[in-house]
Design a protein around this motif. Sequence first.
Motif, PDB file in Angstrom:
ATOM      1  N   TRP A  29      55.291   9.706 -44.351  1.00 31.05           N
ATOM      2  CA  TRP A  29      54.069  10.243 -44.642  1.00 31.05           C
ATOM      3  C   TRP A  29      52.998  10.081 -43.449  1.00 31.05           C
ATOM      4  CZ3 TRP A  29      53.281   7.379 -49.971  1.00 31.05           C
ATOM      5  CH2 TRP A  29      54.449   7.720 -50.996  1.00 31.05           C
ATOM      6  N   ILE A  30      52.146  11.120 -43.430  1.00 29.88           N
ATOM      7  CA  ILE A  30      51.031  11.243 -42.437  1.00 29.88           C
ATOM      8  C   ILE A  30      49.589  10.845 -43.056  1.00 29.88           C
ATOM      9  CG2 ILE A  30      50.145  12.676 -40.651  1.00 29.88           C
ATOM     10  CD1 ILE A  30      52.827  14.195 -40.720  1.00 29.88           C
ATOM     11  N   LEU A  70      42.934  11.040 -53.945  1.00 31.69           N
ATOM     12  CA  LEU A  70      43.842  10.191 -53.182  1.00 31.69           C
ATOM     13  C   LEU A  70      44.084   9.093 -53.782  1.00 31.69           C
ATOM     14  CD1 LEU A  70      42.720  10.941 -49.458  1.00 31.69           C
ATOM     15  CD2 LEU A  70      44.323  12.168 -50.844  1.00 31.69           C
ATOM     16  N   PHE A  71      43.644   8.588 -54.893  1.00 27.47           N
ATOM     17  CA  PHE A  71      43.781   7.305 -55.578  1.00 27.47           C
ATOM     18  C   PHE A  71      45.208   6.741 -55.832  1.00 27.47           C
ATOM     19  CE2 PHE A  71      39.341   7.080 -58.094  1.00 27.47           C
ATOM     20  CZ  PHE A  71      38.733   7.070 -56.793  1.00 27.47           C
ATOM     21  N   PHE A  72      45.971   7.786 -56.078  1.00 31.40           N
ATOM     22  CA  PHE A  72      47.293   7.445 -56.547  1.00 31.40           C
ATOM     23  C   PHE A  72      48.486   8.328 -55.669  1.00 31.40           C
ATOM     24  CE2 PHE A  72      45.312   6.554 -60.548  1.00 31.40           C
ATOM     25  CZ  PHE A  72      45.721   5.552 -61.042  1.00 31.40           C
ATOM     26  N   GLU A  73      49.586   7.403 -55.362  1.00 26.85           N
ATOM     27  CA  GLU A  73      50.743   8.039 -54.877  1.00 26.85           C
ATOM     28  C   GLU A  73      51.811   8.309 -55.923  1.00 26.85           C
ATOM     29  OE1 GLU A  73      49.072   4.946 -53.723  1.00 26.85           O
ATOM     30  OE2 GLU A  73      47.903   6.455 -52.657  1.00 26.85           O
ATOM     31  N   VAL A  74      52.631   8.878 -55.901  1.00 29.09           N
ATOM     32  CA  VAL A  74      53.804   9.254 -56.801  1.00 29.09           C
ATOM     33  C   VAL A  74      54.255   7.790 -57.078  1.00 29.09           C
ATOM     34  CG1 VAL A  74      55.897   9.385 -55.142  1.00 29.09           C
ATOM     35  CG2 VAL A  74      55.690  10.586 -57.234  1.00 29.09           C
ATOM     36  N   ASN A  79      60.146  11.326 -48.700  1.00 28.68           N
ATOM     37  CA  ASN A  79      59.507  12.028 -47.876  1.00 28.68           C
ATOM     38  C   ASN A  79      58.899  13.012 -48.585  1.00 28.68           C
ATOM     39  OD1 ASN A  79      60.614  10.373 -45.524  1.00 28.68           O
ATOM     40  ND2 ASN A  79      62.593  11.497 -45.347  1.00 28.68           N
ATOM     41  N   GLU A  80      57.909  13.574 -47.976  1.00 28.67           N
ATOM     42  CA  GLU A  80      57.203  14.867 -48.473  1.00 28.67           C
ATOM     43  C   GLU A  80      57.701  15.946 -47.415  1.00 28.67           C
ATOM     44  OE1 GLU A  80      53.199  13.499 -49.953  1.00 28.67           O
ATOM     45  OE2 GLU A  80      52.911  13.714 -47.786  1.00 28.67           O
ATOM     46  N   LEU A 101      52.057  22.918 -35.057  1.00 31.98           N
ATOM     47  CA  LEU A 101      51.891  21.506 -35.623  1.00 31.98           C
ATOM     48  C   LEU A 101      52.913  20.861 -35.502  1.00 31.98           C
ATOM     49  CD1 LEU A 101      49.960  22.206 -39.272  1.00 31.98           C
ATOM     50  CD2 LEU A 101      48.861  21.537 -36.884  1.00 31.98           C
ATOM     51  N   GLY A 102      52.819  19.398 -34.931  1.00 33.48           N
ATOM     52  CA  GLY A 102      53.530  18.428 -34.554  1.00 33.48           C
ATOM     53  C   GLY A 102      53.985  17.308 -35.835  1.00 33.48           C
ATOM     54  N   PRO A 103      54.758  16.599 -35.906  1.00 35.54           N
ATOM     55  CA  PRO A 103      55.006  15.530 -36.866  1.00 35.54           C
ATOM     56  C   PRO A 103      53.874  14.568 -36.878  1.00 35.54           C
ATOM     57  CG  PRO A 103      56.608  15.372 -34.884  1.00 35.54           C
ATOM     58  CD  PRO A 103      55.788  16.505 -34.670  1.00 35.54           C
ATOM     59  N   ASP A 104      52.937  14.496 -36.020  1.00 34.04           N
ATOM     60  CA  ASP A 104      51.849  13.578 -36.179  1.00 34.04           C
ATOM     61  C   ASP A 104      50.625  14.310 -37.033  1.00 34.04           C
ATOM     62  OD1 ASP A 104      53.022  11.491 -34.807  1.00 34.04           O
ATOM     63  OD2 ASP A 104      52.291  11.848 -32.972  1.00 34.04           O
ATOM     64  N   ASP A 105      50.912  15.576 -37.218  1.00 33.97           N
ATOM     65  CA  ASP A 105      49.587  16.213 -37.839  1.00 33.97           C
ATOM     66  C   ASP A 105      49.818  16.223 -39.255  1.00 33.97           C
ATOM     67  OD1 ASP A 105      48.499  16.815 -35.314  1.00 33.97           O
ATOM     68  OD2 ASP A 105      50.089  18.404 -35.155  1.00 33.97           O
ATOM     69  N   TYR A 106      48.300  16.082 -39.900  1.00 32.91           N
ATOM     70  CA  TYR A 106      48.461  15.959 -41.334  1.00 32.91           C
ATOM     71  C   TYR A 106      49.062  17.100 -41.931  1.00 32.91           C
ATOM     72  CZ  TYR A 106      46.675  14.876 -46.111  1.00 32.91           C
ATOM     73  OH  TYR A 106      46.519  14.644 -47.243  1.00 32.91           O
ATOM     74  N   GLY A 107      48.613  18.616 -41.432  1.00 25.97           N
ATOM     75  CA  GLY A 107      48.997  19.766 -41.947  1.00 25.97           C
ATOM     76  C   GLY A 107      50.502  19.929 -41.719  1.00 25.97           C
ATOM     77  N   PHE A 108      51.156  19.173 -41.209  1.00 25.01           N
ATOM     78  CA  PHE A 108      52.674  19.312 -40.857  1.00 25.01           C
ATOM     79  C   PHE A 108      53.590  18.988 -42.158  1.00 25.01           C
ATOM     80  CE2 PHE A 108      57.046  17.835 -39.443  1.00 25.01           C
ATOM     81  CZ  PHE A 108      57.296  18.848 -38.814  1.00 25.01           C
ATOM     82  N   LEU A 109      52.948  18.432 -43.054  1.00 25.10           N
ATOM     83  CA  LEU A 109      53.480  18.147 -44.424  1.00 25.10           C
ATOM     84  C   LEU A 109      52.918  18.599 -45.656  1.00 25.10           C
ATOM     85  CD1 LEU A 109      54.612  14.358 -43.948  1.00 25.10           C
ATOM     86  CD2 LEU A 109      56.037  16.315 -43.387  1.00 25.10           C
ATOM     87  N   GLU A 110      53.687  19.064 -46.622  1.00 21.19           N
ATOM     88  CA  GLU A 110      52.928  19.309 -47.912  1.00 21.19           C
ATOM     89  C   GLU A 110      52.856  17.986 -48.868  1.00 21.19           C
ATOM     90  OE1 GLU A 110      51.340  22.260 -49.847  1.00 21.19           O
ATOM     91  OE2 GLU A 110      52.980  23.029 -48.279  1.00 21.19           O
TER      92      GLU A 110
END
Length: 590
Positions: A176-177, A239-243, A254-255, A263-272
């Motif tokens: 998670w990022i 953003l209150f809740f996570e799964v 993992n997302e 985009l790299g693995p440090d970027d928020y947009g790297f993940l869904e």
Amino acid sequence: MKYYWIVMWQILVLSTIVLSAQSTEGRYENVNVKQDWWETAVMYQIYPRSFMDSDGDGVGDLNGITSRLEYLKELGVDATLLSPIFKSPMHDFGYDVSDYYSIQPEYGTMEDFEQLLRKAGELNIKVILDFVPNHSSNESDWFIKSSNRDEYYSDWYIWENGHLNDRGQRSPPNNWISLFRKSAWTYMPSRDQYYFHQFGSSQPDFNFRNPVVVEEMKNIIKFWLEKGVAGMRVNSVNLFFEVDKDVYGGRYPNEPMTGKPNLGPDDYGFLEHVYTKDQEETYDMVSQFRDVFDAIAIRDNLTRIMMTEASTNIKNAVRYYGEGIHTGAHIPFNLALIADLDKDSDARDIKYAVDRWLTYKPLKKQANWVTGNHDKSRVASRFRPELVDAFNMLVLLLPGIAITYMGEEIGMVNGFVPWSETKDPQACNTDDPVNFIEVSRDPVRTPFQWSNGKNAGFSAADTTWLPVAEGFEQLNVAAQRSAVRSHYQVYRTLTNLRIRPAFRLGRFESLALNSDVYAFKRWFNDDTYIVVMNVGKVYHVVNLTAFDLIFGQLEVEASSVLSSRTYSDSVQANYLDLAADEALVLRMQV
């Protein structure tokens, strides 16, 4: 029979003359539709750190705001929304709260805030607070106790074991990022666990699956409503809740990757972000919060409004109005004019953004409009300075609630804040002294420009917390107040116009007359207006009779600063020549 029709015709003509002779105000006296104070309000967002410094330390404060409340009254503002003023170590300038029941000392005392409430009340201006319940500061007593496994506070935050590889190296629980880049997990030695943070490492997320946390958040809301605030904007609600990790065998999964280029693995947009936002439990939590607002409103016979802010898709956004058994917010923030439009947008894009929100929102709920905030580029910089009046016409004359970020009324531009003076943690976290400006929020937080004096009249300090934007000597409130034509003067005209029933109660229709010219019609009974704007860079001739029942001559009620037209000028509905960037409010002559 012929004589009868002549008499009837004379009576009709005489009646028309009498009606036409009535004053505009007179026609409105009989309009008696009950609306709550917030339903067509003009709201003005203040970033307290940058609005007005009363004590010369280079940082804006509550007494500074109090000293300038008459300015808000002058503008036609009904309520002011204050970005967070709670006690904070200021790693994210108030969005990392260490004590929700105290005022940040830089901004003043509780007595200063109470004085602000009193003065605002005298001017009939409501005060609304920005509330950040998703996370606290990592310097709050609650987090410190939780990190030390205090029995009561142990489960107030999201804690998780990490991983150890064969060489004894520690790694976070999953991929998670954070929205501020890099891992959303930070290791805490005192607990030998990682804590989760959607934003910076100084902003640990609360565990909303803990009912004690939920009850504390409700107590915070009650405290400030009892203090006298008219409402709160609840930030980052999606953003209150996570799964629920129990569904996944007790571990957070993992997302998936988005596959977006560059985009790299440090970027928020790297993940869904399928596991860390927009969870279903959020809507029930918003409903529970709304119950707190309503209970106090019923007791005091005065509506206390709940606003919600969420960066999400439109289907999720409008769910915050409430559905089914869940009540929702009075005002779920509509970010369409920010998120869906940029410098390349044309009239068709504007129509799409406006119509889309009006289509998706529940039919009898109020729309709201905003073009900027403390995180997003100002209109004059995001588009161009010549379009400031056009976008203020959109915000103030579309149906519903108008929300203005401080400075948009005078067309303030983004300031330039060099890497050496950058304060925004989102920018600092890029570790990039060249490209940091692409994500920095500092340029829209530079001090408010009151005059051409020292520090633009914001502060008597030798240096201010952020540098004042260049060009303030010409672009400031004092200069625009004294000018015959200015963005400030146009804004005041628009807030006066929106009091009329056609804008307060009237119906709405819009057209993209071509790729550059957007227009909308507002009408109530026989009072009809057309707002038309050329957002292109070339001259156009348009025919406003494309709208039903628009014909003949129209009279100018308001015009953009660079327009050649002024109040009461007449134009032809079937042949209107618009200069580049020209925007007009026209009234149908009856």
